[in-house]
Design an enzyme around this catalytic site. Structure first.
Site, PDB file in Angstrom:
ATOM      1  N   ASP A  61      -6.178  45.669  51.297  1.00  0.00           N
ATOM      2  CA  ASP A  61      -7.405  46.319  50.993  1.00  0.00           C
ATOM      3  C   ASP A  61      -7.604  47.336  52.292  1.00  0.00           C
ATOM      4  O   ASP A  61      -6.921  47.216  53.113  1.00  0.00           O
ATOM      5  CB  ASP A  61      -8.511  45.444  51.084  1.00  0.00           C
ATOM      6  CG  ASP A  61     -10.025  45.982  50.768  1.00  0.00           C
ATOM      7  OD1 ASP A  61      -9.968  46.842  49.993  1.00  0.00           O
ATOM      8  OD2 ASP A  61     -10.762  45.652  51.411  1.00  0.00           O
ATOM      9  N   SER A  62      -8.430  48.376  51.690  1.00  0.00           N
ATOM     10  CA  SER A  62      -8.897  49.299  52.747  1.00  0.00           C
ATOM     11  C   SER A  62      -9.315  48.576  54.124  1.00  0.00           C
ATOM     12  O   SER A  62      -9.605  49.086  55.146  1.00  0.00           O
ATOM     13  CB  SER A  62      -9.743  50.166  52.435  1.00  0.00           C
ATOM     14  OG  SER A  62     -11.189  49.632  51.668  1.00  0.00           O
ATOM     15  N   TYR A 107     -11.734  54.087  51.694  1.00  0.00           N
ATOM     16  CA  TYR A 107     -10.522  54.825  50.798  1.00  0.00           C
ATOM     17  C   TYR A 107     -11.472  55.466  49.616  1.00  0.00           C
ATOM     18  O   TYR A 107     -11.055  56.511  48.864  1.00  0.00           O
ATOM     19  CB  TYR A 107      -9.593  53.801  49.924  1.00  0.00           C
ATOM     20  CG  TYR A 107      -8.493  53.230  50.722  1.00  0.00           C
ATOM     21  CD1 TYR A 107      -8.469  53.469  52.067  1.00  0.00           C
ATOM     22  CD2 TYR A 107      -7.350  52.530  50.118  1.00  0.00           C
ATOM     23  CE1 TYR A 107      -7.342  52.973  52.832  1.00  0.00           C
ATOM     24  CE2 TYR A 107      -6.682  52.098  50.838  1.00  0.00           C
ATOM     25  CZ  TYR A 107      -6.283  52.320  52.136  1.00  0.00           C
ATOM     26  OH  TYR A 107      -5.264  51.996  53.056  1.00  0.00           O
ATOM     27  N   CYS A 111      -8.092  45.678  46.245  1.00  0.00           N
ATOM     28  CA  CYS A 111      -9.065  46.971  46.337  1.00  0.00           C
ATOM     29  C   CYS A 111      -9.518  47.552  45.110  1.00  0.00           C
ATOM     30  O   CYS A 111      -8.547  48.220  44.170  1.00  0.00           O
ATOM     31  CB  CYS A 111      -8.473  48.023  47.316  1.00  0.00           C
ATOM     32  SG  CYS A 111      -9.387  49.350  47.732  1.00  0.00           S
ATOM     33  N   THR A 165     -10.662  50.489  44.548  1.00  0.00           N
ATOM     34  CA  THR A 165     -10.369  52.017  44.601  1.00  0.00           C
ATOM     35  C   THR A 165      -8.831  52.325  44.219  1.00  0.00           C
ATOM     36  O   THR A 165      -8.346  52.841  43.567  1.00  0.00           O
ATOM     37  CB  THR A 165     -10.541  52.578  45.890  1.00  0.00           C
ATOM     38  OG1 THR A 165     -12.154  52.431  46.079  1.00  0.00           O
ATOM     39  CG2 THR A 165     -10.400  53.985  46.019  1.00  0.00           C
ATOM     40  N   GLU A 210     -19.018  47.135  56.209  1.00  0.00           N
ATOM     41  CA  GLU A 210     -18.131  47.026  57.189  1.00  0.00           C
ATOM     42  C   GLU A 210     -18.630  47.066  58.643  1.00  0.00           C
ATOM     43  O   GLU A 210     -18.237  46.906  59.547  1.00  0.00           O
ATOM     44  CB  GLU A 210     -17.069  48.425  57.167  1.00  0.00           C
ATOM     45  CG  GLU A 210     -16.023  48.549  56.132  1.00  0.00           C
ATOM     46  CD  GLU A 210     -14.986  47.454  56.550  1.00  0.00           C
ATOM     47  OE1 GLU A 210     -14.526  47.440  57.616  1.00  0.00           O
ATOM     48  OE2 GLU A 210     -14.178  47.105  55.549  1.00  0.00           O
ATOM     49  N   CYS A 234     -15.895  46.803  43.292  1.00  0.00           N
ATOM     50  CA  CYS A 234     -15.304  47.044  44.756  1.00  0.00           C
ATOM     51  C   CYS A 234     -15.495  45.766  45.546  1.00  0.00           C
ATOM     52  O   CYS A 234     -16.323  45.049  45.525  1.00  0.00           O
ATOM     53  CB  CYS A 234     -16.161  48.131  45.498  1.00  0.00           C
ATOM     54  SG  CYS A 234     -15.891  48.167  47.353  1.00  0.00           S
ATOM     55  N   THR A 235     -14.299  45.204  46.034  1.00  0.00           N
ATOM     56  CA  THR A 235     -14.073  43.986  46.787  1.00  0.00           C
ATOM     57  C   THR A 235     -15.064  43.644  47.802  1.00  0.00           C
ATOM     58  O   THR A 235     -15.021  42.560  48.463  1.00  0.00           O
ATOM     59  CB  THR A 235     -12.684  43.662  47.149  1.00  0.00           C
ATOM     60  OG1 THR A 235     -12.002  44.631  47.796  1.00  0.00           O
ATOM     61  CG2 THR A 235     -11.912  43.561  45.847  1.00  0.00           C
ATOM     62  N   HIS A 236     -15.503  44.730  48.325  1.00  0.00           N
ATOM     63  CA  HIS A 236     -16.736  44.598  49.632  1.00  0.00           C
ATOM     64  C   HIS A 236     -17.820  44.109  49.108  1.00  0.00           C
ATOM     65  O   HIS A 236     -18.754  43.501  49.945  1.00  0.00           O
ATOM     66  CB  HIS A 236     -16.796  46.048  50.063  1.00  0.00           C
ATOM     67  CG  HIS A 236     -15.613  46.369  51.151  1.00  0.00           C
ATOM     68  ND1 HIS A 236     -14.226  46.859  50.804  1.00  0.00           N
ATOM     69  CD2 HIS A 236     -15.963  46.472  52.667  1.00  0.00           C
ATOM     70  CE1 HIS A 236     -13.970  47.115  51.904  1.00  0.00           C
ATOM     71  NE2 HIS A 236     -14.694  47.042  52.908  1.00  0.00           N
TER      72      HIS A 236
HETATM   73  N1  DGL Z   1     -12.644  47.139  49.091  1.00  0.00           N
HETATM   74  C1  DGL Z   1     -12.451  48.522  48.522  1.00  0.00           C
HETATM   75  C2  DGL Z   1     -12.808  48.566  47.043  1.00  0.00           C
HETATM   76  O1  DGL Z   1     -12.535  47.744  46.335  1.00  0.00           O
HETATM   77  C3  DGL Z   1     -12.942  49.467  49.415  1.00  0.00           C
HETATM   78  C4  DGL Z   1     -12.683  50.820  49.067  1.00  0.00           C
HETATM   79  C5  DGL Z   1     -13.097  52.012  50.222  1.00  0.00           C
HETATM   80  O2  DGL Z   1     -12.359  51.645  51.104  1.00  0.00           O
HETATM   81  O3  DGL Z   1     -13.873  52.740  49.848  1.00  0.00           O
HETATM   82  O4  DGL Z   1     -12.782  49.808  46.537  1.00  0.00           O
END
Ligand code: DGL
Length: 270
Positions: free
Chosen positions: A10-11, A42, A73, A75, A151, A185-187
């Site tokens: 992931d990012s 990302y 991720c 994205t 984050e 989004c996984t966050h």
């Molecule tokens: N966890 C990432 C996602 O699912 C975060 C994307 C990002 O870094 O902007 O999209």
């Protein structure tokens, strides 16, 4: 049977949603995680840049003995669309798994999707949902601040800034009467409580990372790649920025200390 690890990237810390679920359903598997924390987010970058980063993340994971890759991720998954960047081992992103679950969950045919600007712009979830259930109405809303808030640890249920941002993003979706919401989004599951407080208990929240983990489980079974290890598997984490920051954020996310060794890697630009 195969004892190699499952590679997850992931990012940032969002992909831990997938790791958490993998640890639950596949406790004997080894996991190698890469979080590109030096280059997060990302979601505000161009498709070309996201795909280049994803390629580098995959190359990074390939240094180790892995048997499957999960792009945890939203994205990256949405930029990939239906294409797989890996042909020699099973691969999954988060879109199809989450779309399938949302389609079987909705009763009123209205599904909300929240994600990064890049994910929502790509309409990847909407396309995946409509390919399964053409008559479902999909309401997609970008939530550009969420990844930054997560984050940076603005994750408590009573955090005023995150609540304010969440109301701004979610109230229009709620007004559409969706009964299912994909956290695309996984966050986002990190602030699930705040999201649930606004959406109400009647709306089913779907974690794209957790759904990808369940999907991976089935892929491993189908490809006869499950490990026959009897002891608990090991998690190993690599991040492109500070290991200490990652541990701190991961703790607030997981609710406990990150379970595994954390190493720095030099892949990021930052
Ligand atoms: N966890 C990432 C996602 O699912 C975060 C994307 C990002 O870094 O902007 O999209």
């Amino acid at each position: 049977m195969n004892d190699d690890a499952i590679g997850v990237f992931d990012s940032g810390i969002g992909g831990l949603t997938a790791v958490k679920e993998l640890n639950n359903i596949l406790p004997n598997e080894n996991i190698i995680y890469f979080g590109d924390t030096a280059r997060v987010p990302y979601g505000s970058r161009s498709r070309e840049t996201v795909l280049r980063y994803a390629k580098e993340d995959i190359e990074f994971l390939r240094q180790y003995k892995i048997k499957m890759i999960i792009a945890a991720c939203g994205t990256v998954s949405s930029m990939l669309g239906n294409s797989s960047p890996v042909t020699d081992m099973p691969f999954t992103g988060v879109i199809l798994p989450a779309a399938q679950t949302a389609c079987s969950s909705t009763r009123n045919g209205k599904i909300g999707v929240i994600g990064t600007p890049a994910t929502i712009r790509s309409a990847a979830y909407s396309k995946a949902i409509k390919a399964i259930s053409p008559h479902v109405k999909v309401i997609g809303v970008p939530c550009p601040l969420f990844v930054h808030l997560v984050e940076n640890g603005y994750t408590n249920r009573d955090n005023k800034i995150t609540i304010l941002a969440a109301k701004e993003y979610l109230e229009p979706i709620k007004a559409e009467g969706v009964d299912t919401l994909i956290m695309g989004c996984t966050h986002y599951p990190v602030i699930k409580d705040i999201i649930a407080d606004i959406m109400g208990s009647d709306v089913k929240l779907i974690s794209s990372g957790a759904e990808a983990a369940k999907f991976a489980y089935n892929c491993l079974i189908e490809n006869e790649l499950l490990s026959d290890r009897t002891e608990k598997g090991k998690n190993t984490f690599y991040v492109s920025d500070s290991t200490e920051l990652f541990k701190e954020n991961a703790k607030s996310f997981l609710g406990h200390t990150v379970d595994g060794e954390v190493f720095g890697s030099s892949i990021g630009e930052g």
